[in-house]
Design an enzyme around this catalytic site. Structure first.
Site, PDB file in Angstrom:
ATOM      1  N   ASP A  96       0.796  -1.226   0.000  1.00  0.00           N
ATOM      2  CA  ASP A  96       0.000   0.000   0.000  1.00  0.00           C
ATOM      3  C   ASP A  96       0.830   1.278   0.000  1.00  0.00           C
ATOM      4  O   ASP A  96       0.303   2.365   0.192  1.00  0.00           O
ATOM      5  CB  ASP A  96      -1.006   0.008   1.155  1.00  0.00           C
ATOM      6  N   ASP A 144      -5.644  -1.222   3.154  1.00  0.00           N
ATOM      7  CA  ASP A 144      -4.587  -1.656   4.060  1.00  0.00           C
ATOM      8  C   ASP A 144      -4.189  -3.055   3.626  1.00  0.00           C
ATOM      9  O   ASP A 144      -5.049  -3.909   3.405  1.00  0.00           O
ATOM     10  CB  ASP A 144      -5.067  -1.654   5.503  1.00  0.00           C
ATOM     11  N   THR A 145      -2.888  -3.260   3.481  1.00  0.00           N
ATOM     12  CA  THR A 145      -2.380  -4.579   3.108  1.00  0.00           C
ATOM     13  C   THR A 145      -1.586  -5.152   4.268  1.00  0.00           C
ATOM     14  O   THR A 145      -1.111  -4.410   5.133  1.00  0.00           O
ATOM     15  CB  THR A 145      -1.475  -4.500   1.860  1.00  0.00           C
ATOM     16  N   ARG A 147       3.465  10.774   4.676  1.00  0.00           N
ATOM     17  CA  ARG A 147       3.228  10.222   3.336  1.00  0.00           C
ATOM     18  C   ARG A 147       2.039  10.937   2.696  1.00  0.00           C
ATOM     19  O   ARG A 147       1.096  11.325   3.385  1.00  0.00           O
ATOM     20  CB  ARG A 147       2.952   8.718   3.396  1.00  0.00           C
TER      21      ARG A 147
END
Length: 190
Positions: free
Chosen positions: A61, A88-89, A134
């Protein structure tokens, strides 16, 4: 003479006086045709999106994207750290955390969708940065498919609402529901 109508008549004169511009933008043009103001040109890319180039994939992600617009312009040669919105990974690179089930597969899937060197376009939502600095974005491949949604649809990520960024959450949740029911990706393996 009935003076009750004088204020209304005066208001009508004032309103009509503003419509006497001939051939101008936003007024009444020649022949009584109403002209509509021109819209400002859209930012680079389609649909208000900004274009960029994938530099590298961090995990399922997060990736780095280089560009020269408002969203991607300050990352330099390394690009801007982009966190895919509303997904979300499983973790693969979190400090102090083990690699989670389906994490490597999710990272590989993101790299398959947008490999380094590929062109992308990005779209912001309401809040631009997360607590790690980010840039929070929706990413689209060269065919215009939303990468965030493709990751959820294939079962590589779960849909997660990070308020106030909720523009595409209904589609994300629908895709997650379908992936879960079909046992795709992490839903069948973990």
């Amino acid at each position: 003479m009935d003076v009750r109508w004088m204020p209304v008549a005066g208001l009508a004169v004032v309103l009509l006086a503003g419509c006497t511009e001939v051939g101008g933008v936003g007024g009444v043009g020649a022949g009584g045709v109403v002209t509509v103001p021109e819209q400002a040109p859209a930012p680079v890319g389609s649909g208000g999106r900004e274009r960029g180039e994938v530099v590298r994939i961090v995990d399922g992600d997060t990736l780095y994207v280089r560009g020269d617009g408002d969203l991607l312009g300050d990352g330099g040669a390394d690009g801007t750290a982009v966190r895919l919105l509303q997904i979300d990974t499983p973790e693969t690179v979190a400090p102090g955390s083990p690699v989670e089930c389906w994490g490597p597969e999710a990272s590989a899937a993101l790299e398959d969708l947008v490999p380094p060197g590929s062109g992308v376009s990005v779209e912001a939502d309401d809040e631009l940065l997360d607590r790690y600095g980010r840039t929070l974005l929706y990413v689209y491949d060269t065919d215009g498919e939303m990468v965030n949604l493709a990751m959820v649809r294939a079962g590589h990520a779960e849909a997660v609402l990070y308020e106030p960024n909720d523009r595409h959450i209904a589609a994300m949740r629908g895709a997650e529901s379908e992936a879960r029911e079909a046992g795709r990706g992490l839903w069948g393996a973990c």
